[in-house]
Design an enzyme around this catalytic site. Structure first.
Site, PDB file in Angstrom:
ATOM      1  CD  GLU A 108     -10.667 -19.971  -7.831  1.00  0.00           C
ATOM      2  OE1 GLU A 108     -10.607 -21.067  -7.246  1.00  0.00           O
ATOM      3  OE2 GLU A 108     -11.530 -19.119  -7.576  1.00  0.00           O
TER       4      GLU A 108
ATOM      5  CG  ASN B 298     -23.360  -4.493  -5.615  1.00  0.00           C
ATOM      6  OD1 ASN B 298     -23.904  -4.869  -6.643  1.00  0.00           O
ATOM      7  ND2 ASN B 298     -22.130  -4.839  -5.303  1.00  0.00           N
TER       8      ASN B 298
ATOM      9  CB  CYS C  69     -20.873 -13.123  -9.436  1.00  0.00           C
ATOM     10  SG  CYS C  69     -21.260 -12.937 -11.150  1.00  0.00           S
TER      11      CYS C  69
ATOM     12  CB  CYS D  42     -10.026  -8.233  -3.642  1.00  0.00           C
ATOM     13  SG  CYS D  42     -10.764  -6.677  -4.194  1.00  0.00           S
TER      14      CYS D  42
ATOM     15  CB  SER E 242     -16.553  -5.544 -13.466  1.00  0.00           C
ATOM     16  OG  SER E 242     -17.471  -5.348 -12.413  1.00  0.00           O
TER      17      SER E 242
ATOM     18  CB  CYS F  20     -14.975 -14.411 -15.630  1.00  0.00           C
ATOM     19  SG  CYS F  20     -14.942 -13.434 -14.136  1.00  0.00           S
TER      20      CYS F  20
ATOM     21  CB  CYS G  37     -17.104 -10.166  -2.449  1.00  0.00           C
ATOM     22  SG  CYS G  37     -15.992 -10.830  -3.707  1.00  0.00           S
TER      23      CYS G  37
ATOM     24  CB  CYS H  58     -17.455  -6.151  -1.296  1.00  0.00           C
ATOM     25  SG  CYS H  58     -16.870  -4.825  -2.377  1.00  0.00           S
TER      26      CYS H  58
ATOM     27  N   GLY I 292     -10.126  -9.658  -7.624  1.00  0.00           N
ATOM     28  CA  GLY I 292      -9.402  -8.390  -7.650  1.00  0.00           C
ATOM     29  C   GLY I 292     -10.221  -7.220  -8.150  1.00  0.00           C
ATOM     30  CD  GLU I 293     -11.965  -2.221  -8.471  1.00  0.00           C
ATOM     31  OE1 GLU I 293     -12.890  -3.040  -8.328  1.00  0.00           O
ATOM     32  OE2 GLU I 293     -12.014  -1.289  -9.291  1.00  0.00           O
TER      33      GLU I 293
END
Ligand code: SAH
Length: 416
Positions: free
Chosen positions: A93, A263, A380, A159, A238, A152, A166, A163, A206-207
């Site tokens: 996405e 965070n 987010c 991922c 990010s 974005c 998420c 976290c 994803g990272e």
């Protein structure tokens, strides 16, 4: 590697190997990365001014692995979530976030040389991009100014980080996206929006630092003058806080803007909600942030997802400014966006405001990132590309309140 992932130099090498003159590489690159809404997205067979034999030779060595637009959903606030299907049937996405309150110099949009001009204001960024220069904007009678449009993008299918807050984490790791798949999100979004985004943020699924190869290539492609010609100042990557990844991003020439998902203000809490912290704890992470090269006026963005009772205490608000001392920063508070699963809650509006006030009192530039597109799970941390969800060609969240949905481009293929 797929054809759209190749850099201009690599394309030139292959063009030479096929016995063709060097200028053909530029032609092919323009087909693959052209700016025009309908250019080059679907197939290289359409490269009408390139000899067919060359097109075939290139495609034999590196196939096209195009994304198909699966669904476009529009939220009441104008945010649009694009769902793509990869050549191997994975779902990813991207999110298009318009921000009519911020005006952009028109020449950003044209890929021109205005990248040094300050934004119209240095106010809150709904999308978290760090693109203000802290200077007053040129106000040329409103004529050269243009609405901000942030895209974005995703860098991976799913991922590998885990976290706790998420939605993408619930998918687990699928695979890296190729550079071609990353940039193609931009080209499809450009076509769907009818204009080029003014800002790009690698804050989707994803990272990005885990897929450094794909992401750094994508940055090269997106910045190239033959293609979309984005300025690195308009691109933000990010990261969850992978220290070697931050170092590699900082070594890129030019480096993109950096955003770090902090965070938490203690290792104890961060260990719990972001397992990556056990590998690179807060002190190591902030050292890397301190070393990140910042060109004039740039700042590191720290994202801070607010979880009620977890990281929103007065003690947190006192610790954060102390942790960030000495780093040119901007803090984006992100009220937690809910999804089915974890037992977190978003703090009350009042608590969020108080937290912001306290950070401000501590000397930080701090903004609240208002949830965008949360009615379509585009905010987010809500991206999970649920393939089992019904495919919606263009779902308008609330027709009465949508200002003017852009027309659906007739050239787009959609599954149903
Ligand atoms: N992996 C990268 C980019 C994707 S996450 C990173 O970690 O930065 C983008 C941002 O969304 C991060 O700052 C993350 O902390 C935040 N986020 C994740 N889940 C969220 C949720 N449910 N609500 C609000 N923000 C969330």
């Amino acid at each position: 590697m797929d054809l759209r992932s190749l850099t201009p130099a690599e394309l030139a090498e292959r063009v030479r190997a096929a016995g063709q003159p060097a200028y053909r590489a530029e032609q092919v690159f323009r087909w693959l990365h052209g700016r025009g809404p309908a250019d080059g997205v679907e197939s290289a067979e359409a490269m009408s001014n390139v000899p067919r034999a060359l097109g075939q030779a290139l495609l034999e060595g590196a196939p096209l692995r195009p994304l198909a637009v699966d669904a476009v959903q529009q939220a009441v606030d104008g945010t649009r979530k694009l769902r793509f299907q990869t050549h191997d049937g994975r779902a990813i996405e991207s999110v298009l976030i318009p921000d009519e309150n911020r005006r952009e110099p028109l020449d950003f949009r044209l890929g021109g040389r205005g990248a040094g001009i300050a934004d119209a204001d240095a106010d809150a960024d709904a999308d978290g991009t760090d693109d203000d220069d802290g200077k007053p904007a040129p106000r040329l009678m409103g004529r050269l100014l243009r609405d901000k449009l942030t895209l974005c993008v995703s860098s991976q299918v799913g991922c590998a980080l885990d976290c706790a807050f998420c939605a993408t984490a619930t998918l687990g790791f699928g695979r890296h996206l190729s550079a071609g798949e990353i940039v193609e999100q931009v080209y499809h979004a450009t076509r769907i929006a009818g204009r080029r985004p003014t800002n790009l943020v690698f804050m989707g699924m994803g990272e990005p630092t885990h897929n450094f190869e794909g992401v750094s290539r994508a940055l090269t492609l997106l910045q190239h003058p033959w293609g979309a010609a984005f300025s690195a100042r308009r691109i933000t990557v990010s990261t969850v806080g992978v220290v070697p990844g931050i170092e590699k991003l900082g070594a890129l020439m030019p480096a993109p803007n950096l955003a770090i998902s902090l965070n938490a203000t203690t290792d104890e809490v961060r260990d719990r909600i972001m397992p990556v912290n056990r590998r690179w704890p807060i002190a190591a992470l902030l050292d890397a942030a301190r070393r990140f090269p910042l060109s004039h006026g740039r700042r590191v963005t720290f994202e801070y997802v607010l979880l009620a009772g977890v990281n929103d205490s007065d003690a947190d608000a006192e610790r954060l400014p102390r942790l960030l001392r000495g780093i040119p920063t901007k803090v984006n508070l992100i009220p937690w966006n809910p999804f089915a699963g974890p037992a977190f809650t978003r703090p009350s509006a009042e608590r969020i405001r108080t937290f912001q006030e306290r950070l401000r009192a501590g000397g930080l530039a701090v903004y609240i990132r208002t949830p965008r597109g949360d009615d379509i799970d585009a905010a987010c941390g809500q991206l999970a590309a649920r393939v089992e969800a019904p495919l919606v060609e263009l779902q308008v969240g609330n027709a009465g309140r949508v200002p003017q949905p852009s027309p659906w481009p007739p050239t787009t293929s959609t599954a149903s």
